[in-house]
Design a protein around this motif. Structure first.
Motif, PDB file in Angstrom:
ATOM      1  N   THR A  28       0.821  -1.213   0.000  1.00 43.65           N
ATOM      2  CA  THR A  28       0.000   0.000   0.000  1.00 43.65           C
ATOM      3  C   THR A  28       0.856   1.265   0.000  1.00 43.65           C
ATOM      4  O   THR A  28       0.481   2.286  -0.576  1.00 43.65           O
ATOM      5  N   THR A  98      -7.114  -2.919   7.057  1.00 47.57           N
ATOM      6  CA  THR A  98      -8.060  -3.488   6.086  1.00 47.57           C
ATOM      7  C   THR A  98      -9.110  -2.459   5.698  1.00 47.57           C
ATOM      8  O   THR A  98      -9.380  -2.228   4.511  1.00 47.57           O
ATOM      9  N   ASN A 101      -7.705   0.815   3.710  1.00 46.40           N
ATOM     10  CA  ASN A 101      -7.294   0.553   2.336  1.00 46.40           C
ATOM     11  C   ASN A 101      -8.476   0.204   1.447  1.00 46.40           C
ATOM     12  O   ASN A 101      -8.454   0.487   0.244  1.00 46.40           O
ATOM     13  N   ALA A 102      -9.510  -0.386   2.038  1.00 50.16           N
ATOM     14  CA  ALA A 102     -10.740  -0.593   1.277  1.00 50.16           C
ATOM     15  C   ALA A 102     -11.347   0.750   0.880  1.00 50.16           C
ATOM     16  O   ALA A 102     -11.909   0.895  -0.217  1.00 50.16           O
ATOM     17  N   SER A 116      -8.387   9.082   2.627  1.00 50.40           N
ATOM     18  CA  SER A 116      -8.229   7.652   2.937  1.00 50.40           C
ATOM     19  C   SER A 116      -6.762   7.272   3.047  1.00 50.40           C
ATOM     20  O   SER A 116      -6.392   6.399   3.849  1.00 50.40           O
ATOM     21  N   ALA A 120      -5.024   5.551   6.192  1.00 47.88           N
ATOM     22  CA  ALA A 120      -4.328   4.274   6.021  1.00 47.88           C
ATOM     23  C   ALA A 120      -2.925   4.308   6.618  1.00 47.88           C
ATOM     24  O   ALA A 120      -2.387   3.274   7.028  1.00 47.88           O
ATOM     25  N   ALA A 183      -6.363  -4.536   0.362  1.00 47.88           N
ATOM     26  CA  ALA A 183      -7.365  -4.741   1.409  1.00 47.88           C
ATOM     27  C   ALA A 183      -7.552  -6.230   1.690  1.00 47.88           C
ATOM     28  O   ALA A 183      -7.714  -6.644   2.848  1.00 47.88           O
TER      29      ALA A 183
END
Length: 406
Positions: A28, A98, A101-102, A116, A120, A183
């Motif tokens: 990520t 999780t 990152n979704a 986001s 994250a 994710a």
């Protein structure tokens, strides 16, 4: 404070579970760098049409915002949860990774995706810092740097497999697919941590105030500065490697994942070697690593126009900087005394200050028309500054040895 020594099989599953989470973190954090052209074209279409270089530079803010999340989250989360059972903390951090990152996969606009990415980054440093303490306990006495290196192994392997694969799939299927994969990896890590990381007590006597005492130690600030400024040199070069491959070296787009694989291979080898060398002689590993870092950064900038030499020096840069990462973490833990939870996490704050600084300064010189090689020269200046800080730190330690815990 620590769990009983697990069997070899149980220890393997514990370390593997932690490493899968760090694999997701590596993916990520770094996959954005290979997909900046695709992200800018999708989220900033008007700016891309008017000025592609400016659009890529603005998309680079996503790198800086993630890094800012790490900088903020690492010390605050690690210090706040030091008294709680570490296995439960790790489970919560993996679940948060999780979710956030979704959100990067799902959010529709540049602004919401930027938010986001900030979110994250928040659990990143605490995951590595507390995970390193769990790993060191599993590996046994005298393995502080090796424990940190093992947890980082997932991150470096992500640069061999996850980042190049995510970049390739993002080029073919849209950049969002990379974050759907991320994710999923964090969801798997959450399950495995819940199943295989044994009960591991925190320190009930540690409070947020007690952990924050680390900030009153001058050598802690030196170690943070070494990581932040020195690694800013690495990230200035790495953040814009995709346009260097295509626009400077003239290679096709499919060569970008190959160059990323070379970077990842170097990072994996360097991380393992660095952890071993740092446990043998921390000072020599740190100072010698910076000298090599400076030399390779200069050679990379001078030869970036040729794809073969670009690949060679990208590999070398990944190896050297990853050898420095567990070394700097071990240095931080050495000078922080009893404040081990926050010290282990502060390394990731430092490195991600470098991430934000390098990406920002690299984007700045690109946006001002100096071209895609210019960030490498910025990186060279930052590497020299990091080395100078290390020299000053050790010189002061020799003058006041009692001020630095063993």
């Amino acid at each position: 404070m620590t769990s009983s020594t697990p069997s070899r099989g149980a220890a393997t599953w514990t370390l593997l579970s932690l490493a899968i989470g760090s694999f997701g973190i590596g993916m990520t954090e770094f996959v954005v760098m290979g997909l900046l052209p695709q992200i800018s074209a999708d989220l900033l279409p008007d700016l891309t049409a008017a000025d592609p270089e400016a659009a890529i530079a603005q998309a680079g803010w996503l790198i800086s915002l993630y890094a800012l999340g790490v900088v903020v989250g690492a010390p605050t989360i690690a210090a706040s949860v030091a008294k709680y059972p570490r296995h439960r903390v790790m489970l919560g951090l993996a679940a948060a990774l999780t979710l956030f990152n979704a959100l990067t996969f799902l959010m529709p606009s540049f602004e919401l995706i930027a938010a986001s990415r900030l979110l994250a980054g928040l659990p990143h440093g605490a995951y590595f810092g507390i995970g390193a303490l769990v790993a060191a306990d599993v590996l046994g006495p005298g393995s502080r740097a090796k424990g940190a290196a093992f947890v980082l192994t997932g991150l470096t392997l992500a640069n061999v497999v996850g980042v190049p694969l995510g970049t390739f799939l993002g080029q073919q299927l849209g950049w969002r697919i990379a974050f759907a994969i991320v994710a999923g990896i964090f969801a798997l890590a959450t399950v495995l941590i819940g199943l295989f990381v044994p009960a591991h007590a925190g320190d009930p006597d540690r409070t947020l105030r007690a952990e924050l005492r680390a900030f009153g130690m001058p050598q802690v600030w030196f170690a943070i500065g070494i990581g932040a400024i020195g690694f800013g040199g690495f990230f200035a070069a790495y953040s814009y490697i995709a346009p260097v491959v295509t626009d400077v070296a003239g290679a096709p787009e499919w060569a970008v994942p190959i160059v990323l694989v070379l970077m990842g291979l170097g990072m994996t080898i360097g991380n393992l070697v660095g952890g071993h060398l740092a446990d043998i002689d921390l000072k020599r590993t740190l100072l010698g690593g910076f000298v090599l870092f400076i030399v390779v950064q200069a050679l990379l900038a001078l030869t970036a126009a040729w794809i073969v030499t670009l690949g060679v020096f990208v590999f070398a840069l990944g190896a050297i900087t990853s050898a420095l990462s567990p070394t700097i973490q071990s240095r931080l833990m050495s000078v922080a005394g009893d404040n081990q939870s926050i010290a282990a996490a502060l390394n990731h704050s430092a490195l991600n200050i470098g991430n934000a600084l390098g990406a920002f300064l690299g984007g700045l010189v690109i946006a001002h028309g100096f071209g895609f090689v210019a960030p490498m020269w910025v990186g060279l200046v930052l590497a020299v500054a990091g080395f100078a800080l290390a020299l000053v730190s050790y010189a002061l330690q020799e003058r006041r040895p009692a001020a630095v815990p063993a």
